[in-house]
Design a protein around this motif. Structure first.
Motif, PDB file in Angstrom:
ATOM      1  N   ALA A 308     -14.046   9.852   5.091  1.00  0.00           N
ATOM      2  CA  ALA A 308     -15.389  10.169   4.607  1.00  0.00           C
ATOM      3  C   ALA A 308     -16.392   9.846   5.697  1.00  0.00           C
ATOM      4  O   ALA A 308     -16.350   8.759   6.285  1.00  0.00           O
ATOM      5  CB  ALA A 308     -15.706   9.357   3.351  1.00  0.00           C
ATOM      6  N   GLY A 309     -17.284  10.788   5.977  1.00  0.00           N
ATOM      7  CA  GLY A 309     -18.260  10.561   7.022  1.00  0.00           C
ATOM      8  C   GLY A 309     -17.596  10.253   8.342  1.00  0.00           C
ATOM      9  O   GLY A 309     -16.603  10.868   8.722  1.00  0.00           O
ATOM     10  N   ASP A 310     -18.135   9.278   9.047  1.00  0.00           N
ATOM     11  CA  ASP A 310     -17.595   8.886  10.348  1.00  0.00           C
ATOM     12  C   ASP A 310     -16.645   7.693  10.266  1.00  0.00           C
ATOM     13  O   ASP A 310     -16.399   7.022  11.266  1.00  0.00           O
ATOM     14  CB  ASP A 310     -18.745   8.542  11.302  1.00  0.00           C
ATOM     15  N   ALA A 311     -16.081   7.425   9.079  1.00  0.00           N
ATOM     16  CA  ALA A 311     -15.210   6.259   8.918  1.00  0.00           C
ATOM     17  C   ALA A 311     -13.999   6.328   9.828  1.00  0.00           C
ATOM     18  O   ALA A 311     -13.639   5.347  10.493  1.00  0.00           O
ATOM     19  CB  ALA A 311     -14.779   6.117   7.458  1.00  0.00           C
ATOM     20  N   ALA A 312     -13.332   7.484   9.878  1.00  0.00           N
ATOM     21  CA  ALA A 312     -12.134   7.613  10.720  1.00  0.00           C
ATOM     22  C   ALA A 312     -12.480   7.485  12.192  1.00  0.00           C
ATOM     23  O   ALA A 312     -11.725   6.891  12.974  1.00  0.00           O
ATOM     24  CB  ALA A 312     -11.442   8.949  10.447  1.00  0.00           C
ATOM     25  N   VAL A 313     -13.622   8.033  12.594  1.00  0.00           N
ATOM     26  CA  VAL A 313     -14.072   7.895  13.983  1.00  0.00           C
ATOM     27  C   VAL A 313     -14.306   6.433  14.310  1.00  0.00           C
ATOM     28  O   VAL A 313     -13.952   5.944  15.392  1.00  0.00           O
ATOM     29  CB  VAL A 313     -15.355   8.720  14.209  1.00  0.00           C
ATOM     30  N   LEU A 314     -14.891   5.705  13.380  1.00  0.00           N
ATOM     31  CA  LEU A 314     -15.224   4.309  13.613  1.00  0.00           C
ATOM     32  C   LEU A 314     -13.983   3.436  13.775  1.00  0.00           C
ATOM     33  O   LEU A 314     -13.889   2.652  14.719  1.00  0.00           O
ATOM     34  CB  LEU A 314     -16.098   3.803  12.462  1.00  0.00           C
ATOM     35  N   VAL A 315     -13.002   3.581  12.877  1.00  0.00           N
ATOM     36  CA  VAL A 315     -11.834   2.695  12.962  1.00  0.00           C
ATOM     37  C   VAL A 315     -10.905   3.092  14.105  1.00  0.00           C
ATOM     38  O   VAL A 315     -10.182   2.252  14.640  1.00  0.00           O
ATOM     39  CB  VAL A 315     -11.056   2.646  11.633  1.00  0.00           C
ATOM     40  N   GLY A 316     -10.895   4.373  14.484  1.00  0.00           N
ATOM     41  CA  GLY A 316      -9.995   4.791  15.550  1.00  0.00           C
ATOM     42  C   GLY A 316      -8.555   4.440  15.229  1.00  0.00           C
ATOM     43  O   GLY A 316      -8.078   4.656  14.108  1.00  0.00           O
ATOM     44  N   ASP A 317      -7.863   3.859  16.208  1.00  0.00           N
ATOM     45  CA  ASP A 317      -6.465   3.493  15.984  1.00  0.00           C
ATOM     46  C   ASP A 317      -6.298   2.037  15.577  1.00  0.00           C
ATOM     47  O   ASP A 317      -5.194   1.509  15.591  1.00  0.00           O
ATOM     48  CB  ASP A 317      -5.641   3.783  17.244  1.00  0.00           C
ATOM     49  N   THR A 318      -7.400   1.377  15.185  1.00  0.00           N
ATOM     50  CA  THR A 318      -7.306  -0.027  14.777  1.00  0.00           C
ATOM     51  C   THR A 318      -7.068  -0.188  13.286  1.00  0.00           C
ATOM     52  O   THR A 318      -6.827  -1.302  12.819  1.00  0.00           O
ATOM     53  CB  THR A 318      -8.573  -0.797  15.157  1.00  0.00           C
ATOM     54  N   GLY A 319      -7.167   0.896  12.511  1.00  0.00           N
ATOM     55  CA  GLY A 319      -6.992   0.823  11.073  1.00  0.00           C
ATOM     56  C   GLY A 319      -6.184   1.991  10.563  1.00  0.00           C
ATOM     57  O   GLY A 319      -5.529   2.707  11.332  1.00  0.00           O
ATOM     58  N   ARG A 320      -6.242   2.207   9.263  1.00  0.00           N
ATOM     59  CA  ARG A 320      -5.494   3.289   8.625  1.00  0.00           C
ATOM     60  C   ARG A 320      -6.464   4.175   7.853  1.00  0.00           C
ATOM     61  O   ARG A 320      -7.435   3.684   7.265  1.00  0.00           O
ATOM     62  CB  ARG A 320      -4.417   2.725   7.692  1.00  0.00           C
ATOM     63  N   VAL A 321      -6.177   5.479   7.843  1.00  0.00           N
ATOM     64  CA  VAL A 321      -7.058   6.460   7.225  1.00  0.00           C
ATOM     65  C   VAL A 321      -6.265   7.266   6.205  1.00  0.00           C
ATOM     66  O   VAL A 321      -5.156   7.729   6.503  1.00  0.00           O
ATOM     67  CB  VAL A 321      -7.663   7.407   8.282  1.00  0.00           C
ATOM     68  N   ASP A 326      -7.058   9.549  -3.532  1.00  0.00           N
ATOM     69  CA  ASP A 326      -5.588   9.514  -3.520  1.00  0.00           C
ATOM     70  C   ASP A 326      -5.143   8.064  -3.688  1.00  0.00           C
ATOM     71  O   ASP A 326      -4.858   7.374  -2.701  1.00  0.00           O
ATOM     72  CB  ASP A 326      -5.055  10.105  -2.216  1.00  0.00           C
ATOM     73  N   PRO A 327      -5.092   7.562  -4.930  1.00  0.00           N
ATOM     74  CA  PRO A 327      -4.750   6.151  -5.150  1.00  0.00           C
ATOM     75  C   PRO A 327      -3.391   5.768  -4.579  1.00  0.00           C
ATOM     76  O   PRO A 327      -3.240   4.654  -4.034  1.00  0.00           O
ATOM     77  CB  PRO A 327      -4.774   6.008  -6.674  1.00  0.00           C
ATOM     78  N   ALA A 328      -2.400   6.635  -4.683  1.00  0.00           N
ATOM     79  CA  ALA A 328      -1.067   6.285  -4.179  1.00  0.00           C
ATOM     80  C   ALA A 328      -1.086   6.094  -2.667  1.00  0.00           C
ATOM     81  O   ALA A 328      -0.497   5.134  -2.141  1.00  0.00           O
ATOM     82  CB  ALA A 328      -0.067   7.377  -4.572  1.00  0.00           C
ATOM     83  N   ALA A 329      -1.758   6.986  -1.954  1.00  0.00           N
ATOM     84  CA  ALA A 329      -1.839   6.847  -0.502  1.00  0.00           C
ATOM     85  C   ALA A 329      -2.627   5.606  -0.112  1.00  0.00           C
ATOM     86  O   ALA A 329      -2.280   4.908   0.846  1.00  0.00           O
ATOM     87  CB  ALA A 329      -2.482   8.102   0.103  1.00  0.00           C
ATOM     88  N   LEU A 330      -3.686   5.320  -0.858  1.00  0.00           N
ATOM     89  CA  LEU A 330      -4.489   4.131  -0.568  1.00  0.00           C
ATOM     90  C   LEU A 330      -3.677   2.862  -0.779  1.00  0.00           C
ATOM     91  O   LEU A 330      -3.672   1.955   0.072  1.00  0.00           O
ATOM     92  CB  LEU A 330      -5.730   4.138  -1.460  1.00  0.00           C
ATOM     93  N   ALA A 331      -2.973   2.785  -1.905  1.00  0.00           N
ATOM     94  CA  ALA A 331      -2.138   1.603  -2.183  1.00  0.00           C
ATOM     95  C   ALA A 331      -1.055   1.449  -1.121  1.00  0.00           C
ATOM     96  O   ALA A 331      -0.751   0.330  -0.678  1.00  0.00           O
ATOM     97  CB  ALA A 331      -1.528   1.717  -3.574  1.00  0.00           C
ATOM     98  N   ALA A 333      -1.186   2.437   2.004  1.00  0.00           N
ATOM     99  CA  ALA A 333      -1.797   1.991   3.255  1.00  0.00           C
ATOM    100  C   ALA A 333      -2.135   0.509   3.198  1.00  0.00           C
ATOM    101  O   ALA A 333      -1.935  -0.225   4.174  1.00  0.00           O
ATOM    102  CB  ALA A 333      -3.040   2.825   3.550  1.00  0.00           C
ATOM    103  N   TRP A 334      -2.658   0.037   2.059  1.00  0.00           N
ATOM    104  CA  TRP A 334      -2.893  -1.402   1.908  1.00  0.00           C
ATOM    105  C   TRP A 334      -1.579  -2.169   2.069  1.00  0.00           C
ATOM    106  O   TRP A 334      -1.530  -3.182   2.786  1.00  0.00           O
ATOM    107  CB  TRP A 334      -3.457  -1.702   0.522  1.00  0.00           C
ATOM    108  N   ALA A 335      -0.537  -1.697   1.395  1.00  0.00           N
ATOM    109  CA  ALA A 335       0.753  -2.391   1.439  1.00  0.00           C
ATOM    110  C   ALA A 335       1.296  -2.448   2.856  1.00  0.00           C
ATOM    111  O   ALA A 335       1.818  -3.488   3.295  1.00  0.00           O
ATOM    112  CB  ALA A 335       1.751  -1.699   0.508  1.00  0.00           C
ATOM    113  N   ALA A 336       1.168  -1.342   3.596  1.00  0.00           N
ATOM    114  CA  ALA A 336       1.676  -1.318   4.972  1.00  0.00           C
ATOM    115  C   ALA A 336       0.913  -2.304   5.846  1.00  0.00           C
ATOM    116  O   ALA A 336       1.502  -3.001   6.688  1.00  0.00           O
ATOM    117  CB  ALA A 336       1.557   0.098   5.536  1.00  0.00           C
ATOM    118  N   GLU A 337      -0.401  -2.377   5.656  1.00  0.00           N
ATOM    119  CA  GLU A 337      -1.210  -3.303   6.456  1.00  0.00           C
ATOM    120  C   GLU A 337      -0.858  -4.748   6.114  1.00  0.00           C
ATOM    121  O   GLU A 337      -0.712  -5.609   7.002  1.00  0.00           O
ATOM    122  CB  GLU A 337      -2.688  -3.041   6.208  1.00  0.00           C
ATOM    123  N   LEU A 338      -0.701  -5.043   4.829  1.00  0.00           N
ATOM    124  CA  LEU A 338      -0.414  -6.420   4.409  1.00  0.00           C
ATOM    125  C   LEU A 338       1.019  -6.829   4.718  1.00  0.00           C
ATOM    126  O   LEU A 338       1.313  -8.034   4.826  1.00  0.00           O
ATOM    127  CB  LEU A 338      -0.668  -6.554   2.900  1.00  0.00           C
TER     128      LEU A 338
END
Length: 463
Positions: A308-321, A326-331, A333-338
């Motif tokens: 959404a907006g420039d969120a993906a541009v901002l995080v770059g390769d330091t986070g997950r997009v 999409d609740p399943a994809a969000l959950a 991504a949280w699980a993978a990070e944790l």
């Protein structure tokens, strides 16, 4: 020393919001001997009005309520702008329209608009707001000298909606990394205050209760993750985020999250709260430039964001997009990070902070105010001239120093330049597309080199 340039800021209201708080910070940072300021709020009663006055900046509140009130306010606004105003800076659609027209038919001071949205659709915007935005799009070729967007995504969305691309420019947000920083002491203290169990993993969302922020997707994803991982807890804050909100209470009950969620309401200590998180998240369906993501990154917290907006541009390769809604994809991504080992999460958090320090950090306000003041000086001389695929930027960077590119004696308002074949082709394409929603930026590099154009970010939790 150059002559003073009085600037009148016209804003819809002075409630606690992104544009309003940015205006407060900007006024506090300006050299008001060179740029004397006053503020005109269309609506009355905003909580920031007294804080603006405390800076020594006069505030006029017009008390607009309904169409009849707007008509009366327009007449008063014309009189107010007919005085010693060199530039009129407006903020958000209603103020852009009324302030822009009042300046044109009143004192004829040049106008600079400010827009911050990326999704202009009936699902997320009131019909009245969309009508105002359409009028602004039609007038964008003749009323403002420039239209400032706070993100590349907002620029593309408004160009698709019909705004004159040659008027659009971006001043992306920036962050004070001395305020937003890793803080182990705050991490321990906040977790103790909130009763977060030792060893628990904490996912946080800083966002007001608003359809754009999509808390429904957050809680759906939280329920999925909580069912798989009993160590995960959730922290939320922002306007309307408390136990008295029936929609949140029902979402928590349905997800079985009663013992896992902390709802903190509006908070002014978001640097402390961010420091307590293991993962910060953004679930928005529409954004401009999401301040909360940059703030969390500056605190050394990995982020999982929606596209959404420039969120993906901002995080770059330091986070997950992930994609919005999409609740399943969000959950997942949280699980993978944790699931990453603590040292890996620490490395990713350090990379996130380094990205902010290297691309979006600045000494408090020095460069952000310089960019605005350059634009105000330039707005007094001539309209924007499109070039190099990013038309507004050269104008704002030129300020009052690049005299060789300016037409001499350029007073008055810009004429409609659609007689030019390229402009006519662009206008035709825009008319063919009609109204549109948020559009992802085709050139993420629009914000490249943004350190010179950034603004210091607020610390409040009303997002």
């Amino acid at each position: 020393m150059s002559a003073a340039i009085p600037v009148t800021h016209v804003i819809t209201g002075l409630v606690l919001g992104g544009a309003e708080t940015f205006l407060l910070r900007l006024l506090g940072a300006l050299d008001r001997a060179r740029f004397p300021a006053r503020v005109i709020a269309l609506q009355s009663g905003g909580v920031l009005a007294d804080r603006v006055r405390a800076l020594g900046v006069p505030v006029e509140e017009l008390g607009v309520r309904g169409a009849f009130g707007a008509a009366r306010a327009f007449a008063r606004l014309r009189r107010l702008l007919a005085g010693e105003t060199a530039v009129v800076q407006t903020w958000m659609y209603h103020a852009d329209l009324l302030g822009g027209l009042a300046a044109r038919f009143g004192g004829r001071a040049p106008v600079v608009w400010n827009v911050r949205q990326t999704t202009l659709t009936p699902e997320l915007k009131k019909a009245s707001t969309l009508r105002i935005a359409r009028w602004c799009a039609r007038l964008s070729r003749t009323v403002p000298r420039a239209v400032v967007c706070n993100s590349a995504a907002a620029l593309e969305a408004h160009a698709a909606f019909g705004y004159a691309r040659e008027r659009l420019t971006v001043i992306p947000n920036g962050f004070d990394t001395a305020v937003f920083r890793p803080d182990p002491a705050a991490r321990a203290a906040v977790r103790a205050e909130l009763g977060v169990p030792p060893g628990a993993k904490l996912v946080g969302l800083v966002a007001r209760f608003d359809p754009h922020k999509d808390h429904e997707t957050f809680f759906a994803a939280a329920a999925l993750l909580a069912a798989r991982d009993p160590s995960v807890h959730f922290l939320l804050c922002g306007d309307g985020i408390d136990e008295t909100n029936p929609a949140l209470a029902e979402a928590i009950r349905q997800g079985g999250l009663e013992s896992r969620c902390r709802l903190l309401g509006r908070r002014d200590d978001t640097p402390r709260l961010n420091a307590a998180l293991d993962v910060a998240t953004l679930t928005s369906v529409s954004e401009g430039f999401p301040n909360v993501v940059g703030e969390a990154m500056a605190c050394g917290v990995p982020c999982v964001v929606t596209r959404a907006g420039d969120a993906a541009v901002l995080v770059g390769d330091t986070g997950r997009v992930v994609e919005p809604r999409d609740p399943a994809a969000l959950a997942a991504a949280w699980a993978a990070e944790l699931a990453a080992p603590p040292d890996e999460r620490a490395r990713r958090g350090a990379a996130a902070r380094a990205r902010i320090e290297n691309g979006y950090s600045l000494p408090p306000w020095r460069n952000g105010t310089r960019t605005f003041t350059r634009g105000w000086r330039g707005a007094r001389r001539e309209p924007l001239r499109g070039q190099d695929g990013y038309p507004g930027r050269a104008f704002w960077k030129a300020g009052d120093g690049d005299r060789g590119r300016r037409a001499r004696g350029g007073g008055g308002l810009p004429r409609d330049r659609r007689g030019d074949r390229a402009s006519a082709a662009g206008a035709s394409a825009r008319r063919g597309r009609g109204g549109g929603g948020g559009v992802r930026p085709r050139h993420p590099g629009h914000v490249r080199g943004g350190v010179e154009d950034v603004q210091r970010n607020k610390t409040g939790a009303r997002r």
